[in-house]
Motif scaffolding. Structure first.
Motif, PDB file in Angstrom:
ATOM      1  N   ILE A  77       0.846  -1.194   0.000  1.00 28.37           N
ATOM      2  CA  ILE A  77       0.000   0.000   0.000  1.00 28.37           C
ATOM      3  C   ILE A  77       0.878   1.241   0.000  1.00 28.37           C
ATOM      4  CG2 ILE A  77      -1.694   1.352   1.297  1.00 28.37           C
ATOM      5  CD1 ILE A  77      -2.777  -1.305   2.396  1.00 28.37           C
ATOM      6  N   ILE A  78       0.612   2.121  -0.950  1.00 26.20           N
ATOM      7  CA  ILE A  78       1.241   3.436  -0.983  1.00 26.20           C
ATOM      8  C   ILE A  78       0.150   4.409  -0.532  1.00 26.20           C
ATOM      9  CG2 ILE A  78       2.473   5.134  -2.376  1.00 26.20           C
ATOM     10  CD1 ILE A  78       3.845   2.317  -2.230  1.00 26.20           C
ATOM     11  N   LYS A 108       6.026   1.980 -12.128  1.00 32.36           N
ATOM     12  CA  LYS A 108       6.753   1.749 -10.882  1.00 32.36           C
ATOM     13  C   LYS A 108       5.894   1.171  -9.765  1.00 32.36           C
ATOM     14  CE  LYS A 108       9.721   5.600 -12.073  1.00 32.36           C
ATOM     15  NZ  LYS A 108       9.966   7.016 -11.886  1.00 32.36           N
ATOM     16  N   MET A 109       4.608   1.041  -9.972  1.00 37.35           N
ATOM     17  CA  MET A 109       3.710   0.627  -8.896  1.00 37.35           C
ATOM     18  C   MET A 109       3.077  -0.743  -9.146  1.00 37.35           C
ATOM     19  SD  MET A 109       3.717   2.969  -6.594  1.00 37.35           S
ATOM     20  CE  MET A 109       5.331   3.677  -6.808  1.00 37.35           C
ATOM     21  N   LYS A 110       3.774  -1.610  -9.837  1.00 37.33           N
ATOM     22  CA  LYS A 110       3.221  -2.921 -10.191  1.00 37.33           C
ATOM     23  C   LYS A 110       2.720  -3.662  -8.958  1.00 37.33           C
ATOM     24  CE  LYS A 110       5.748  -3.652 -14.475  1.00 37.33           C
ATOM     25  NZ  LYS A 110       5.130  -2.551 -15.057  1.00 37.33           N
ATOM     26  N   GLY A 111       1.431  -3.971  -8.977  1.00 40.38           N
ATOM     27  CA  GLY A 111       0.823  -4.748  -7.904  1.00 40.38           C
ATOM     28  C   GLY A 111       0.496  -3.971  -6.640  1.00 40.38           C
ATOM     29  N   LYS A 112       0.763  -2.675  -6.616  1.00 44.93           N
ATOM     30  CA  LYS A 112       0.526  -1.861  -5.413  1.00 44.93           C
ATOM     31  C   LYS A 112      -0.897  -1.302  -5.407  1.00 44.93           C
ATOM     32  CE  LYS A 112       4.985  -2.120  -4.594  1.00 44.93           C
ATOM     33  NZ  LYS A 112       5.455  -3.233  -3.801  1.00 44.93           N
ATOM     34  N   VAL A 113      -1.371  -0.989  -4.214  1.00 44.80           N
ATOM     35  CA  VAL A 113      -2.626  -0.266  -4.049  1.00 44.80           C
ATOM     36  C   VAL A 113      -2.247   1.161  -3.662  1.00 44.80           C
ATOM     37  CG1 VAL A 113      -4.741  -0.042  -2.694  1.00 44.80           C
ATOM     38  CG2 VAL A 113      -3.921  -2.315  -3.361  1.00 44.80           C
ATOM     39  N   ILE A 114      -2.676   2.127  -4.466  1.00 51.34           N
ATOM     40  CA  ILE A 114      -2.423   3.542  -4.181  1.00 51.34           C
ATOM     41  C   ILE A 114      -3.663   4.060  -3.463  1.00 51.34           C
ATOM     42  CG2 ILE A 114      -1.818   5.789  -5.156  1.00 51.34           C
ATOM     43  CD1 ILE A 114       0.193   3.568  -5.912  1.00 51.34           C
ATOM     44  N   HIS A 115      -3.504   4.469  -2.208  1.00 53.70           N
ATOM     45  CA  HIS A 115      -4.651   4.910  -1.412  1.00 53.70           C
ATOM     46  C   HIS A 115      -4.490   6.370  -1.013  1.00 53.70           C
ATOM     47  CE1 HIS A 115      -8.096   4.653   1.231  1.00 53.70           C
ATOM     48  NE2 HIS A 115      -7.370   5.234   2.170  1.00 53.70           N
ATOM     49  N   PHE A 116      -5.474   7.192  -1.376  1.00 57.51           N
ATOM     50  CA  PHE A 116      -5.499   8.604  -1.004  1.00 57.51           C
ATOM     51  C   PHE A 116      -6.355   8.786   0.239  1.00 57.51           C
ATOM     52  CE2 PHE A 116      -4.434   8.909  -5.490  1.00 57.51           C
ATOM     53  CZ  PHE A 116      -3.537   9.957  -5.529  1.00 57.51           C
ATOM     54  N   TYR A 131      -6.570   4.656 -17.133  1.00 59.53           N
ATOM     55  CA  TYR A 131      -5.313   5.282 -17.545  1.00 59.53           C
ATOM     56  C   TYR A 131      -4.306   5.221 -16.394  1.00 59.53           C
ATOM     57  CZ  TYR A 131      -1.908   8.793 -18.975  1.00 59.53           C
ATOM     58  OH  TYR A 131      -0.730   9.436 -19.282  1.00 59.53           O
ATOM     59  N   PHE A 132      -4.747   5.612 -15.204  1.00 57.38           N
ATOM     60  CA  PHE A 132      -3.866   5.618 -14.033  1.00 57.38           C
ATOM     61  C   PHE A 132      -3.335   4.213 -13.768  1.00 57.38           C
ATOM     62  CE2 PHE A 132      -2.643   5.500  -9.618  1.00 57.38           C
ATOM     63  CZ  PHE A 132      -2.034   6.724  -9.426  1.00 57.38           C
ATOM     64  N   LEU A 133      -4.210   3.230 -13.783  1.00 55.62           N
ATOM     65  CA  LEU A 133      -3.799   1.850 -13.514  1.00 55.62           C
ATOM     66  C   LEU A 133      -2.858   1.330 -14.601  1.00 55.62           C
ATOM     67  CD1 LEU A 133      -7.228   0.442 -12.271  1.00 55.62           C
ATOM     68  CD2 LEU A 133      -5.243   1.051 -10.861  1.00 55.62           C
ATOM     69  N   ASP A 134      -3.172   1.618 -15.850  1.00 56.53           N
ATOM     70  CA  ASP A 134      -2.333   1.152 -16.961  1.00 56.53           C
ATOM     71  C   ASP A 134      -0.948   1.782 -16.922  1.00 56.53           C
ATOM     72  OD1 ASP A 134      -4.404  -0.425 -17.890  1.00 56.53           O
ATOM     73  OD2 ASP A 134      -4.961   0.953 -19.514  1.00 56.53           O
ATOM     74  N   VAL A 135      -0.878   3.087 -16.688  1.00 58.69           N
ATOM     75  CA  VAL A 135       0.405   3.795 -16.712  1.00 58.69           C
ATOM     76  C   VAL A 135       1.267   3.404 -15.511  1.00 58.69           C
ATOM     77  CG1 VAL A 135       1.496   6.082 -16.538  1.00 58.69           C
ATOM     78  CG2 VAL A 135      -0.412   5.717 -18.102  1.00 58.69           C
ATOM     79  N   THR A 136       0.680   3.328 -14.337  1.00 56.26           N
ATOM     80  CA  THR A 136       1.463   3.064 -13.124  1.00 56.26           C
ATOM     81  C   THR A 136       1.743   1.585 -12.912  1.00 56.26           C
ATOM     82  OG1 THR A 136      -0.491   2.847 -11.708  1.00 56.26           O
ATOM     83  CG2 THR A 136       0.472   5.064 -11.962  1.00 56.26           C
ATOM     84  N   GLY A 137       0.854   0.730 -13.424  1.00 51.48           N
ATOM     85  CA  GLY A 137       0.960  -0.694 -13.142  1.00 51.48           C
ATOM     86  C   GLY A 137       0.329  -1.066 -11.811  1.00 51.48           C
ATOM     87  N   ALA A 138      -0.310  -0.089 -11.149  1.00 51.54           N
ATOM     88  CA  ALA A 138      -0.923  -0.342  -9.844  1.00 51.54           C
ATOM     89  C   ALA A 138      -2.048  -1.359  -9.956  1.00 51.54           C
ATOM     90  CB  ALA A 138      -1.456   0.963  -9.248  1.00 51.54           C
TER      91      ALA A 138
END
Length: 195
Positions: A77-78, A108-116, A131-138
Protein backbone atom coordinates in the motif's frame (compact mmCIF):
# COMPACT_ATOMS: atom_id res chain seq x y z
CA UNK A 1 21.47 -4.45 18.88
CA UNK A 2 19.10 -7.32 19.57
CA UNK A 3 17.52 -9.15 16.72
CA UNK A 4 14.16 -10.83 17.06
CA UNK A 5 13.66 -13.83 14.82
CA UNK A 6 10.14 -14.08 13.50
CA UNK A 7 8.56 -17.38 12.50
CA UNK A 8 9.11 -17.92 8.78
CA UNK A 9 5.36 -18.05 8.15
CA UNK A 10 4.81 -14.61 9.71
CA UNK A 11 4.68 -11.96 7.01
CA UNK A 12 5.08 -8.32 7.95
CA UNK A 13 2.62 -5.79 6.58
CA UNK A 14 4.05 -2.55 5.22
CA UNK A 15 2.68 0.84 4.18
CA UNK A 16 4.68 3.60 2.51
CA UNK A 17 3.18 6.99 3.40
CA UNK A 18 3.86 10.29 1.66
CA UNK A 19 2.34 13.36 3.29
CA UNK A 20 2.33 16.91 1.95
CA UNK A 21 3.36 19.42 4.64
CA UNK A 22 4.12 23.13 4.59
CA UNK A 23 7.81 22.71 5.40
CA UNK A 24 9.47 19.28 5.21
CA UNK A 25 12.66 20.62 6.84
CA UNK A 26 11.04 21.35 10.20
CA UNK A 27 10.86 18.37 12.50
CA UNK A 28 7.25 17.70 13.29
CA UNK A 29 5.08 14.82 14.33
CA UNK A 30 1.87 15.12 12.36
CA UNK A 31 -1.38 13.38 13.24
CA UNK A 32 -0.67 10.91 10.43
CA UNK A 33 2.70 9.97 11.98
CA UNK A 34 1.01 9.33 15.33
CA UNK A 35 -1.63 7.18 13.66
CA UNK A 36 1.01 5.19 11.76
CA UNK A 37 2.90 4.61 15.03
CA UNK A 38 -0.31 3.44 16.69
CA UNK A 39 -1.06 1.10 13.76
CA UNK A 40 2.39 -0.45 14.14
CA UNK A 41 1.74 -1.14 17.82
CA UNK A 42 -1.90 -2.24 17.65
CA UNK A 43 -2.34 -3.67 14.14
CA UNK A 44 1.15 -4.99 13.27
CA UNK A 45 1.29 -2.77 10.19
CA UNK A 46 4.73 -1.22 9.77
CA UNK A 47 5.26 1.90 7.73
CA UNK A 48 7.81 4.24 6.28
CA UNK A 49 6.77 7.89 6.40
CA UNK A 50 8.11 10.73 4.28
CA UNK A 51 7.04 14.36 4.38
CA UNK A 52 7.28 16.47 1.24
CA UNK A 53 6.60 20.13 0.54
CA UNK A 54 7.30 20.23 -3.21
CA UNK A 55 6.70 18.03 -6.23
CA UNK A 56 10.45 17.48 -6.38
CA UNK A 57 10.33 16.26 -2.78
CA UNK A 58 7.55 13.85 -3.72
CA UNK A 59 9.65 12.59 -6.64
CA UNK A 60 12.75 12.22 -4.42
CA UNK A 61 10.76 10.26 -1.84
CA UNK A 62 9.39 8.01 -4.55
CA UNK A 63 12.87 7.51 -6.03
CA UNK A 64 14.20 6.60 -2.59
CA UNK A 65 11.44 4.05 -2.21
CA UNK A 66 12.04 2.52 -5.64
CA UNK A 67 15.81 2.50 -5.83
CA UNK A 68 17.25 2.67 -2.30
CA UNK A 69 14.75 0.80 -0.14
CA UNK A 70 15.44 -2.89 -0.59
CA UNK A 71 12.11 -3.75 1.06
CA UNK A 72 10.06 -2.00 -1.66
CA UNK A 73 8.49 -5.26 -2.78
CA UNK A 74 7.07 -5.61 0.74
CA UNK A 75 5.09 -2.36 0.52
CA UNK A 76 1.70 -3.28 -0.89
CA UNK A 77 0.00 0.00 0.00
CA UNK A 78 1.24 3.44 -0.98
CA UNK A 79 -0.65 5.85 1.28
CA UNK A 80 -0.86 9.41 -0.07
CA UNK A 81 -1.93 12.11 2.37
CA UNK A 82 -2.09 14.94 -0.13
CA UNK A 83 -4.66 17.74 -0.35
CA UNK A 84 -6.38 18.56 -3.61
CA UNK A 85 -9.55 18.47 -5.63
CA UNK A 86 -11.20 15.63 -7.55
CA UNK A 87 -8.47 14.94 -10.06
CA UNK A 88 -5.58 17.00 -8.74
CA UNK A 89 -3.25 17.12 -5.79
CA UNK A 90 -2.01 20.34 -4.23
CA UNK A 91 1.60 20.71 -3.13
CA UNK A 92 3.10 24.07 -2.22
CA UNK A 93 0.21 25.98 -3.85
CA UNK A 94 0.61 24.13 -7.18
CA UNK A 95 -2.00 21.78 -8.60
CA UNK A 96 -0.89 18.57 -10.29
CA UNK A 97 -3.32 16.43 -12.28
CA UNK A 98 -3.94 12.75 -11.67
CA UNK A 99 -2.40 12.17 -15.12
CA UNK A 100 0.81 13.91 -13.98
CA UNK A 101 0.86 11.73 -10.87
CA UNK A 102 0.34 8.63 -13.03
CA UNK A 103 3.29 9.68 -15.21
CA UNK A 104 5.43 10.28 -12.11
CA UNK A 105 4.66 6.69 -10.99
CA UNK A 106 4.93 5.32 -14.55
CA UNK A 107 5.50 1.56 -14.46
CA UNK A 108 6.75 1.75 -10.88
CA UNK A 109 3.71 0.63 -8.90
CA UNK A 110 3.22 -2.92 -10.19
CA UNK A 111 0.82 -4.75 -7.90
CA UNK A 112 0.53 -1.86 -5.41
CA UNK A 113 -2.63 -0.27 -4.05
CA UNK A 114 -2.42 3.54 -4.18
CA UNK A 115 -4.65 4.91 -1.41
CA UNK A 116 -5.50 8.60 -1.00
CA UNK A 117 -6.70 9.94 2.34
CA UNK A 118 -9.77 12.14 2.34
CA UNK A 119 -7.68 15.33 2.23
CA UNK A 120 -8.56 15.23 -1.47
CA UNK A 121 -11.55 14.00 -3.41
CA UNK A 122 -10.91 11.02 -5.64
CA UNK A 123 -13.51 11.16 -8.41
CA UNK A 124 -12.26 9.41 -11.53
CA UNK A 125 -14.11 8.41 -14.66
CA UNK A 126 -13.64 4.83 -15.89
CA UNK A 127 -11.25 6.17 -18.53
CA UNK A 128 -9.18 8.17 -15.98
CA UNK A 129 -8.93 5.29 -13.53
CA UNK A 130 -7.96 2.85 -16.28
CA UNK A 131 -5.31 5.28 -17.54
CA UNK A 132 -3.87 5.62 -14.03
CA UNK A 133 -3.80 1.85 -13.51
CA UNK A 134 -2.33 1.15 -16.96
CA UNK A 135 0.41 3.79 -16.71
CA UNK A 136 1.46 3.06 -13.12
CA UNK A 137 0.96 -0.69 -13.14
CA UNK A 138 -0.92 -0.34 -9.84
CA UNK A 139 -3.34 -3.04 -8.80
CA UNK A 140 -5.89 -0.49 -7.56
CA UNK A 141 -6.41 3.13 -6.62
CA UNK A 142 -8.67 4.05 -3.72
CA UNK A 143 -9.86 7.07 -1.81
CA UNK A 144 -12.96 9.08 -0.98
CA UNK A 145 -15.56 11.19 -2.73
CA UNK A 146 -15.91 13.45 0.34
CA UNK A 147 -13.08 15.80 1.26
CA UNK A 148 -12.76 16.97 4.81
CA UNK A 149 -10.02 18.84 6.63
CA UNK A 150 -11.85 18.45 9.96
CA UNK A 151 -12.66 14.73 9.76
CA UNK A 152 -9.58 12.74 8.82
CA UNK A 153 -10.05 9.32 7.27
CA UNK A 154 -6.69 8.35 8.81
CA UNK A 155 -8.22 8.10 12.29
CA UNK A 156 -10.85 5.56 11.38
CA UNK A 157 -11.59 4.14 8.00
CA UNK A 158 -8.06 4.13 6.51
CA UNK A 159 -6.94 1.99 9.44
CA UNK A 160 -9.83 -0.39 8.84
CA UNK A 161 -9.07 -0.57 5.11
CA UNK A 162 -5.39 -1.36 5.72
CA UNK A 163 -6.19 -4.07 8.28
CA UNK A 164 -8.82 -5.68 6.10
CA UNK A 165 -6.49 -5.59 3.10
CA UNK A 166 -3.76 -7.42 5.01
CA UNK A 167 -6.29 -9.98 6.31
CA UNK A 168 -7.69 -10.71 2.84
CA UNK A 169 -5.92 -10.02 -0.44
CA UNK A 170 -9.16 -10.13 -2.48
CA UNK A 171 -10.09 -6.49 -3.08
CA UNK A 172 -13.77 -7.26 -3.71
CA UNK A 173 -14.02 -9.04 -0.36
CA UNK A 174 -12.22 -6.15 1.34
CA UNK A 175 -14.68 -3.60 -0.07
CA UNK A 176 -17.69 -5.77 0.87
CA UNK A 177 -16.36 -6.18 4.41
CA UNK A 178 -15.65 -2.45 4.65
CA UNK A 179 -19.26 -1.67 3.82
CA UNK A 180 -20.56 -4.38 6.15
CA UNK A 181 -18.48 -3.31 9.14
CA UNK A 182 -18.21 0.44 8.53
CA UNK A 183 -21.23 1.26 6.40
CA UNK A 184 -21.92 4.72 7.85
CA UNK A 185 -18.33 5.91 7.44
CA UNK A 186 -18.00 4.39 3.97
CA UNK A 187 -21.16 6.22 2.89
CA UNK A 188 -20.33 9.45 4.72
CA UNK A 189 -16.83 9.71 3.23
CA UNK A 190 -17.91 8.02 -0.03
CA UNK A 191 -15.23 5.31 -0.09
CA UNK A 192 -14.14 4.38 -3.65
CA UNK A 193 -11.88 1.75 -5.11
CA UNK A 194 -10.93 1.51 -8.78
CA UNK A 195 -9.24 -1.65 -10.07
Amino acid sequence: MNKVNLPSNQVENFIYCLEAVHNADTIQSTEVVKILEDMALKQDISSIYKACDTMEGLEESLSYLLYDDHNFKDYEIIYLVLPGDSNTILINDYHYSIEEIAELFEGKMKGKVIHFSNKKVLDLTDEESQYFLDVTGARAISGYGFQSQSMSSAFTIDRAFFSLFYENDDLRDVVETMFQKHYKLCKLLDFRLYY
